[in-house]
Design a protein around this motif. Structure first.
Motif, PDB file in Angstrom:
ATOM      1  N   PRO A  38       0.901  -1.112  -0.017  1.00 38.79           N
ATOM      2  CA  PRO A  38       0.008  -0.172  -0.064  1.00 38.79           C
ATOM      3  C   PRO A  38       0.843   1.432   0.054  1.00 38.79           C
ATOM      4  CG  PRO A  38       0.244  -0.604   2.281  1.00 38.79           C
ATOM      5  CD  PRO A  38       0.800  -1.707   1.348  1.00 38.79           C
ATOM      6  N   PHE A  39       2.346   1.429  -0.405  1.00 35.59           N
ATOM      7  CA  PHE A  39       2.944   2.535  -0.276  1.00 35.59           C
ATOM      8  C   PHE A  39       2.841   3.120  -1.288  1.00 35.59           C
ATOM      9  CE2 PHE A  39       4.781  -1.037   1.943  1.00 35.59           C
ATOM     10  CZ  PHE A  39       5.164  -0.529   3.430  1.00 35.59           C
ATOM     11  N   ASP A  40       2.530   2.497  -2.573  1.00 37.73           N
ATOM     12  CA  ASP A  40       1.677   3.303  -3.572  1.00 37.73           C
ATOM     13  C   ASP A  40       0.214   2.815  -3.572  1.00 37.73           C
ATOM     14  OD1 ASP A  40       0.761   4.277  -6.040  1.00 37.73           O
ATOM     15  OD2 ASP A  40       2.339   3.084  -7.214  1.00 37.73           O
ATOM     16  N   PRO A  41      -0.393   3.718  -3.372  1.00 47.59           N
ATOM     17  CA  PRO A  41      -1.980   3.298  -3.180  1.00 47.59           C
ATOM     18  C   PRO A  41      -2.648   2.814  -4.361  1.00 47.59           C
ATOM     19  CG  PRO A  41      -1.590   5.458  -2.145  1.00 47.59           C
ATOM     20  CD  PRO A  41      -0.272   5.060  -2.922  1.00 47.59           C
ATOM     21  N   HIS A  42      -1.836   3.096  -5.459  1.00 49.35           N
ATOM     22  CA  HIS A  42      -2.390   2.669  -6.844  1.00 49.35           C
ATOM     23  C   HIS A  42      -1.596   1.679  -7.460  1.00 49.35           C
ATOM     24  CE1 HIS A  42      -5.225   5.766  -7.017  1.00 49.35           C
ATOM     25  NE2 HIS A  42      -4.231   6.931  -6.800  1.00 49.35           N
ATOM     26  N   GLY A  43      -0.558   0.921  -6.624  1.00 45.88           N
ATOM     27  CA  GLY A  43       0.297   0.216  -6.952  1.00 45.88           C
ATOM     28  C   GLY A  43      -0.401  -1.215  -7.163  1.00 45.88           C
ATOM     29  N   THR A  44       0.390  -2.067  -8.020  1.00 43.28           N
ATOM     30  CA  THR A  44      -0.155  -3.470  -7.944  1.00 43.28           C
ATOM     31  C   THR A  44       0.744  -4.590  -7.904  1.00 43.28           C
ATOM     32  OG1 THR A  44       0.650  -3.442 -10.437  1.00 43.28           O
ATOM     33  CG2 THR A  44      -1.574  -2.707 -10.262  1.00 43.28           C
ATOM     34  N   TYR A  45       2.106  -4.187  -7.070  1.00 43.42           N
ATOM     35  CA  TYR A  45       2.841  -5.130  -6.945  1.00 43.42           C
ATOM     36  C   TYR A  45       2.971  -5.464  -5.328  1.00 43.42           C
ATOM     37  CZ  TYR A  45       4.768  -5.188 -11.686  1.00 43.42           C
ATOM     38  OH  TYR A  45       4.697  -5.235 -13.209  1.00 43.42           O
ATOM     39  N   ARG A  57      -4.566 -10.200   3.245  1.00 39.04           N
ATOM     40  CA  ARG A  57      -3.614  -9.145   3.230  1.00 39.04           C
ATOM     41  C   ARG A  57      -2.061  -9.561   3.845  1.00 39.04           C
ATOM     42  NH1 ARG A  57      -5.714  -4.858   0.792  1.00 39.04           N
ATOM     43  NH2 ARG A  57      -7.724  -4.583   1.130  1.00 39.04           N
ATOM     44  N   LEU A  58      -1.930 -10.516   3.681  1.00 36.10           N
ATOM     45  CA  LEU A  58      -0.428 -11.212   3.975  1.00 36.10           C
ATOM     46  C   LEU A  58       0.941 -10.323   3.457  1.00 36.10           C
ATOM     47  CD1 LEU A  58       1.143 -12.959   6.082  1.00 36.10           C
ATOM     48  CD2 LEU A  58       1.223 -14.682   4.036  1.00 36.10           C
ATOM     49  N   PRO A  59       0.547 -10.000   2.161  1.00 32.50           N
ATOM     50  CA  PRO A  59       1.739  -9.329   1.422  1.00 32.50           C
ATOM     51  C   PRO A  59       2.082  -7.880   2.086  1.00 32.50           C
ATOM     52  CG  PRO A  59       0.398 -10.305  -0.301  1.00 32.50           C
ATOM     53  CD  PRO A  59      -0.509 -10.645   1.234  1.00 32.50           C
ATOM     54  N   MET A  60       0.866  -7.450   2.595  1.00 33.29           N
ATOM     55  CA  MET A  60       1.095  -5.908   2.846  1.00 33.29           C
ATOM     56  C   MET A  60       1.701  -5.966   4.546  1.00 33.29           C
ATOM     57  SD  MET A  60      -2.155  -3.318   3.783  1.00 33.29           S
ATOM     58  CE  MET A  60      -3.126  -4.346   4.838  1.00 33.29           C
ATOM     59  N   MET A  61       1.311  -7.356   5.206  1.00 30.96           N
ATOM     60  CA  MET A  61       2.062  -7.201   6.800  1.00 30.96           C
ATOM     61  C   MET A  61       3.467  -7.669   6.715  1.00 30.96           C
ATOM     62  SD  MET A  61      -0.841  -6.225   8.072  1.00 30.96           S
ATOM     63  CE  MET A  61      -0.001  -6.171   9.922  1.00 30.96           C
ATOM     64  N   ILE A  62       3.640  -8.476   5.563  1.00 33.36           N
ATOM     65  CA  ILE A  62       5.029  -8.889   5.717  1.00 33.36           C
ATOM     66  C   ILE A  62       5.994  -7.500   4.977  1.00 33.36           C
ATOM     67  CG2 ILE A  62       6.727 -10.271   4.036  1.00 33.36           C
ATOM     68  CD1 ILE A  62       4.916 -12.374   4.594  1.00 33.36           C
ATOM     69  N   SER A  64      10.626 -10.389 -11.344  1.00 39.36           N
ATOM     70  CA  SER A  64       9.805  -9.376 -10.723  1.00 39.36           C
ATOM     71  C   SER A  64       9.053  -9.780  -9.505  1.00 39.36           C
ATOM     72  CB  SER A  64       8.609  -9.025 -11.960  1.00 39.36           C
ATOM     73  OG  SER A  64       9.450  -8.353 -13.036  1.00 39.36           O
ATOM     74  N   SER A  65       8.739  -8.791  -8.891  1.00 37.88           N
ATOM     75  CA  SER A  65       7.858  -9.118  -7.579  1.00 37.88           C
ATOM     76  C   SER A  65       6.529  -9.469  -8.148  1.00 37.88           C
ATOM     77  CB  SER A  65       7.750  -7.578  -6.913  1.00 37.88           C
ATOM     78  OG  SER A  65       8.793  -7.221  -6.372  1.00 37.88           O
ATOM     79  N   ALA A  66       5.712 -10.252  -7.142  1.00 33.68           N
ATOM     80  CA  ALA A  66       4.390 -10.640  -7.671  1.00 33.68           C
ATOM     81  C   ALA A  66       3.458  -9.949  -7.558  1.00 33.68           C
ATOM     82  CB  ALA A  66       4.239 -11.832  -6.773  1.00 33.68           C
ATOM     83  N   THR A  67       2.419  -9.866  -8.346  1.00 30.62           N
ATOM     84  CA  THR A  67       1.301  -8.918  -8.020  1.00 30.62           C
ATOM     85  C   THR A  67       0.364  -9.131  -6.919  1.00 30.62           C
ATOM     86  OG1 THR A  67       0.094  -9.995  -9.762  1.00 30.62           O
ATOM     87  CG2 THR A  67       1.587  -7.959 -10.513  1.00 30.62           C
ATOM     88  N   TRP A  68      -0.427  -8.350  -6.673  1.00 31.28           N
ATOM     89  CA  TRP A  68      -1.636  -8.738  -5.823  1.00 31.28           C
ATOM     90  C   TRP A  68      -2.459  -9.790  -6.178  1.00 31.28           C
ATOM     91  CZ3 TRP A  68      -2.937  -7.757  -0.609  1.00 31.28           C
ATOM     92  CH2 TRP A  68      -1.913  -7.021  -0.015  1.00 31.28           C
ATOM     93  N   SER A  69      -2.819  -9.699  -7.724  1.00 27.04           N
ATOM     94  CA  SER A  69      -3.772 -10.744  -8.076  1.00 27.04           C
ATOM     95  C   SER A  69      -2.935 -12.111  -8.196  1.00 27.04           C
ATOM     96  CB  SER A  69      -4.077 -10.231  -9.471  1.00 27.04           C
ATOM     97  OG  SER A  69      -2.993 -10.183 -10.460  1.00 27.04           O
ATOM     98  N   ASN A  70      -1.726 -12.201  -8.388  1.00 24.93           N
ATOM     99  CA  ASN A  70      -1.195 -13.483  -8.416  1.00 24.93           C
ATOM    100  C   ASN A  70      -1.389 -13.966  -6.916  1.00 24.93           C
ATOM    101  OD1 ASN A  70       1.711 -15.023  -7.526  1.00 24.93           O
ATOM    102  ND2 ASN A  70       1.336 -15.003  -9.846  1.00 24.93           N
ATOM    103  N   TRP A  71      -1.221 -13.212  -5.882  1.00 24.68           N
ATOM    104  CA  TRP A  71      -1.135 -13.877  -4.387  1.00 24.68           C
ATOM    105  C   TRP A  71      -2.554 -14.688  -4.308  1.00 24.68           C
ATOM    106  CZ3 TRP A  71       1.024 -15.868  -0.696  1.00 24.68           C
ATOM    107  CH2 TRP A  71       0.482 -16.141   0.582  1.00 24.68           C
TER     108      TRP A  71
END
Length: 985
Positions: free
Chosen positions: A55-62, A125-130, A522-529
């Protein structure tokens, strides 16, 4: 009794809530420590925002998930959170490796206190907490380094509390926290704790040398080994060297008795710290590290030696090697410029300077000399991600740079800054010519500016600080306004340049270490998770966790998976798993049976399964997706579609619809978790499996020679001009690719076609892992009832083409089923590697007759166990038979199992190399298996002893300090001289 106005001597002053709060002056005095935490945290959050990380970039997808964080650690944390909330055990799990000891996973990957943040959000939300945990770890690294560096900020009255020195501490701590090792290896989240634990251990050494107290060092050693024993072991080696170097620096002269006493305390701290960690270290060694095979221990990626220039350029700030073939050392470029001054400081004893020079030389040699490299990695070559200890060099350089800044006291010393800058400018220029992928244009420009302008500013600031106050400025500096030609102003500018150096270097590294980098890393996208390979994939697997009174396994079919640890996250029981602490012996067996495998035996997979092995391992359900086939169907004989999840979005005008379908199939004929073996069946299961011959291995295990029927003739091979095709006398074919590139600049290609004939329904398998390049080849089966190949330039666009062989697909490849009649099998690649020779094995395509397989399974199933019940750490079942037998259980024989028959302990045997065999007499009997990590209770006992010892030492030291304080005369009442304040206190 003698009294004072405030009462009895020795009476403690009354405490109030207000007295417990920090005073404003203390807050202002220590504000730089807060900044040392906040600035690295904010800078790294800014890097994440610039790289599109939500969420550091509110419009980010990674997400921050990439590499092993995406494929391993995220799933470990997902299961960890479930276990802590009552949905699993931290000691053992059925969800991976067929049943694995999970405690070593906890000890290595999951003991960071920052990892507990993951409990406060859902799995979604695990990616955000990590990501937040990573930010906080780097902030903690900056704070810990600041606490350590402040011990060396000078004597009282000599700039010790100056704002400039505090600002330099913040800048260097930030550079350390956001160095190349930190950012490039940030996906190895368990290693990042080392960044704040290392300064804590060094503070423990300083406390021991200054006051003789061991508790801080003991706690630091314990925490290092508990939170991450791998980097902790590296830190312990470094701490030993550091302690010796500092001892010769703080002692005026060597006294044997003092040295032995100090060494004894040091050893005591180490022993107590080791005992504190025993509950984690001992079970991990016995249940994890000892399970590695020889191949596992020897496997590695990049290794020393490396060209010296390729190592030196990595000391420069901003440099990044995306191939991970050179060590990650650099932080801020000005750090390496300052370091040579450390060796010129007369305020530091020569013996200490020599000692730290020797430590630096040792660590640099460890990057180049293989025996030392092995020593720093615990005696084992790293499996990928090399030079894992270089954070120690970064810390040492920051330490030496700060002491150089504080200790410079002559113009002659400052002149060496210029020589140092020139040396690194030469390295920068030479490195740009030789390694342009490491020294990118922006890195070269940035570092050149820092080396020229930054060094000039540093030199000027130090010059103004050391020159006599009454000495006029040089005529060369007469143009400078007097307000800027003051020590304070120049120092402020120098600190600003150092801060720009640290932050700019971090930003340059961040551009190559996270976010969108390339197709493979590359980093995984949110949709990938949460929606890969399909949106219902996780839902399907979660629905297939068995109840406690039944036991079966279920997984994604073939390569239908998001990662090799999906089952830990979703709850299905499976074998697919990837970690360095899993059972290497089991993985060897799986490889012999034809499953996909890793060269280091660190993972197993369902990919490569056959009708035989699905039954052997108790699989009842398989999941298909539209990632592998156009409609998610599974082409497997003897299986029935149970459920379909269709989440395909509605069609929109002008837009291509991407199918999103998940299917669940039930295997009609399988085996229970256990079944009785006698006579020839027991002999077959006891015999060693043939290696590198999976067709023969499965036929031997099931006592069915020739079960895999040859159905194809010799292959027809067409290839690019210059490619040499040589048939062998044993039926193999060699395909040799020229070393020189083609004149038309096209890649070499070939196509292998087999014409085959089936006499009835057959499940067709291909085993040719070395016939074509990994990840650049495809296989397909064509028959009259299958769709014709698509006319596409990219073979991956046709889903009837199966990527084979691949990194996670190098065993059997299930090509699907055929009925009676003719068919063809094709392997093709348009990217053959120059200079390579590929070998096509004899008879690589064979088929299984489902009728014959079912007959054998029915025989084994007649002796199957009943009344199965499992829990989080064990399983029990009933077996009945007219004669004595050995019950095969598809449970890996890892250390930690206790097995009883009717409540009496029995000795088990190994079947098929890695599975459990339980001998039982005739009649009806209850088999029970219970798991406890080996060494756990002994380790808990050791940790208890360590806690008691730590408490005893702490109590003894406090009591001794109290007696010494009481015996020391109060100010003005005794000795006429005051005790000088030690710089280390």
């Amino acid at each position: 009794m003698t009294t004072t106005d405030s009462g009895t001597i020795g009476a403690r002053p009354r405490l109030s809530a207000r007295s417990l709060l920090p005073r404003p002056a203390a807050i202002r005095r220590n504000l730089y420590l807060v900044l040392a935490f906040v600035i690295p945290s904010v800078l790294y959050a800014g890097i994440l925002a610039s790289r599109g990380i939500y969420p550091f970039d509110p419009h980010g997808t990674y997400t921050v998930f990439m590499s092993d964080l995406n494929n391993q650690y995220a799933q470990f944390y997902s299961y960890f959170d479930q276990a802590l909330t009552g949905h699993g055990s931290l000691l053992f799990t059925w969800r991976a490796d067929g049943g694995m000891n999970f405690w070593p996973i906890v000890a290595y990957y999951l003991t960071s206190p920052f990892g507990l943040l993951t409990l406060f959000a859902s799995d979604h939300r695990l990616p955000m907490m990590i990501a937040f945990a990573t930010v906080l770890k780097l902030g903690a690294a900056g704070l810990a380094m600041a606490l350590f560096l402040r011990k060396f900020r000078g004597e009282a009255g000599q700039g010790r509390d100056s704002a400039v020195n505090k600002a330099v501490i913040v800048a260097l701590s930030t550079a350390y926290a956001l160095g190349a090792w930190s950012l490039i290896y940030a996906f190895n989240v368990m290693w990042l704790d080392a960044l704040y634990l290392l300064p804590l251990a060094l503070l423990g050494v300083e406390r021991l040398l200054a006051k003789g107290r061991v508790t801080l060092l003991a706690v630091a050693v314990g925490l290092n080994l508990i939170i991450d024993f791998y980097t902790g072991a590296m830190i312990v080696v470094f701490v030993c060297m550091y302690a010796l170097a500092r001892y010769v620096g703080v002692r005026e002269r060597f006294e044997r008795a003092d040295f032995l006493r100090t060494a004894g305390k040091f050893v005591m701290a180490g022993v107590i710290g080791g005992l504190l960690a025993a509950a984690f270290i001992l079970p991990t060694y016995l249940g994890g590290l000892k399970q590695k095979t020889t191949l596992h221990a020897a496997s590695s990626g990049a290794a020393p030696p490396k060209p010296l220039l390729s190592v030196l350029v990595r000391f420069l700030g901003g440099s990044a090697d995306t191939g991970q073939l050179t060590p990650n050392v650099g932080a801020a470029t000005l750090i390496v410029v300052l370091v040579p001054l450390f060796f010129l400081l007369k305020g530091i004893k020569r013996s200490e300077r020599i000692a730290f020079g020797a430590i630096l030389a040792f660590l640099v040699l460890a990057m180049e000399v293989k025996p030392l490299y092995l020593l720093m990695h615990g005696g084992q070559m790293p499996n990928a991600f090399p030079w894992r200890f270089t954070f120690l060099i970064t810390a040492l350089l920051a330490f030496m740079a700060f002491r150089a800044w504080v200790g410079v006291d002559s113009v002659k010393q400052i002149k060496w800054l210029g020589a140092s800058a020139v040396f690194w400018l030469v390295i920068l220029y030479w490195g740009r010519q030789s390694y342009p992928w490491i020294i990118r244009p922006r890195v070269a420009q940035f570092d050149a500016l820092i080396l020229v302008a930054g060094t000039a500013v540093l030199a000027f600031a130090l010059y103004l600080r050391v020159r006599p106050a009454d000495e006029p400025l040089s005529k060369r500096l007469a143009w400078m306004p007097k307000r800027l030609a003051t020590p304070k102003a120049a120092a402020v500018v120098a600190v600003a340049v150092l801060a720009v150096d640290a932050s700019g270097s971090a930003e340059l590294i961040g551009q190559k270490s996270i976010g969108k980098l390339g197709p493979s890393n590359s980093s995984a996208t949110w949709s990938n998770w949460y929606s890969s390979p399909t949106t219902s994939y996780g839902t399907a697997l979660s629905s297939l966790q068995p109840s406690n009174d039944q036991f079966f396994r279920a997984e994604g079919y073939d390569q239908n998976l998001r990662s090799t640890n999906d089952s830990l996250r979703y709850g299905n029981f499976g074998f697919t798993h990837f970690s360095s602490l899993s059972s290497g012996k089991l993985h060897e067996t799986m490889q012999n049976l034809g499953f996909a495998h890793h060269e280091a035996d660190v993972w197993s997979a369902h990919t490569g399964a056959t009708l035989f092995t699905d039954a052997l391992l108790g699989y009842q359900y398989l999941v298909g997706t539209t990632r592998e086939t156009t409609d998610g169907t599974i082409d497997r004989l003897d299986s029935t579609l149970q459920k379909t999840y269709d989440n395909t979005a509605p069609a929109k005008p002008g837009k291509t619809v991407t199918p999103d379908v998940t299917t669940v199939y039930k295997i009609n004929s399988t085996l229970p978790v256990g079944f009785r073996l006698t006579g020839s069946d027991l002999t077959d299961f006891t015999a060693p499996l043939p290696q590198n011959s999976p067709f023969a291995a499965q036929e031997q295990a099931f006592g069915m020679p020739g079960a895999f029927q040859s159905m194809c003739g010799s292959p027809t091979i067409t290839a690019s001009p210059g490619v040499t095709v040589t048939p062998g006398g044993d039926g193999t074919v060699s395909v040799k690719i020229p070393a020189k590139a083609r004149a038309d600049k096209q890649l070499y290609s070939d196509k292998i076609v087999w014409h085959c004939q089936a006499s009835g329904p057959r499940q067709v398998y291909l085993y040719a892992p070395n016939a074509m390049p990994t990840g650049l080849s495809y296989a397909r089966l064509d028959s009259s009832d299958r769709p014709a190949p698509l006319n596409v330039s990219d073979p991956s666009k046709d889903k009837t083409n199966i990527a084979y062989p691949g990194g996670f697909d190098n065993g059997f490849q299930d090509l699907g089923s055929v009925q009676s009649g003719s068919f063809t099998v094709t392997m093709l690649s348009d990217a053959l590697t120059q200079g390579n020779t590929y070998k096509v094995p004899a008879n690589p395509i064979r088929g299984l007759d489902p009728t014959a397989v079912d007959a054998k399974l029915a025989q084994l199933r007649s002796g199957g166990v009943t009344d199965v019940h499992w829990n989080s750490t064990g399983i029990s079942a009933t077996t009945t038979g007219d004669s004595a037998a050995t019950v095969f259980l598809s449970v890996p024989t890892i250390p930690g199992w206790s097995v009883t028959v009717d409540g009496k302990s029995v000795k088990t045997t190994k079947l098929l190399g890695s599975f459990t065999g339980v001998p039982v007499p005739a009649g009806t009997h209850r088999i029970s298996m219970s798991f406890s990590p080996p060494g756990l209770y002994a380790g808990i006992g050791g940790s208890t002893v360590g806690l008691l010892a730590l408490g005893g030492v702490w109590w003894f030291q406090r009591r001794r300090a109290a007696h010494q304080s009481a015996a020391t005369p109060a100010a003005g009442q005794g000795a006429g001289e005051s005790v000088p304040q030690d710089v280390l206190s």
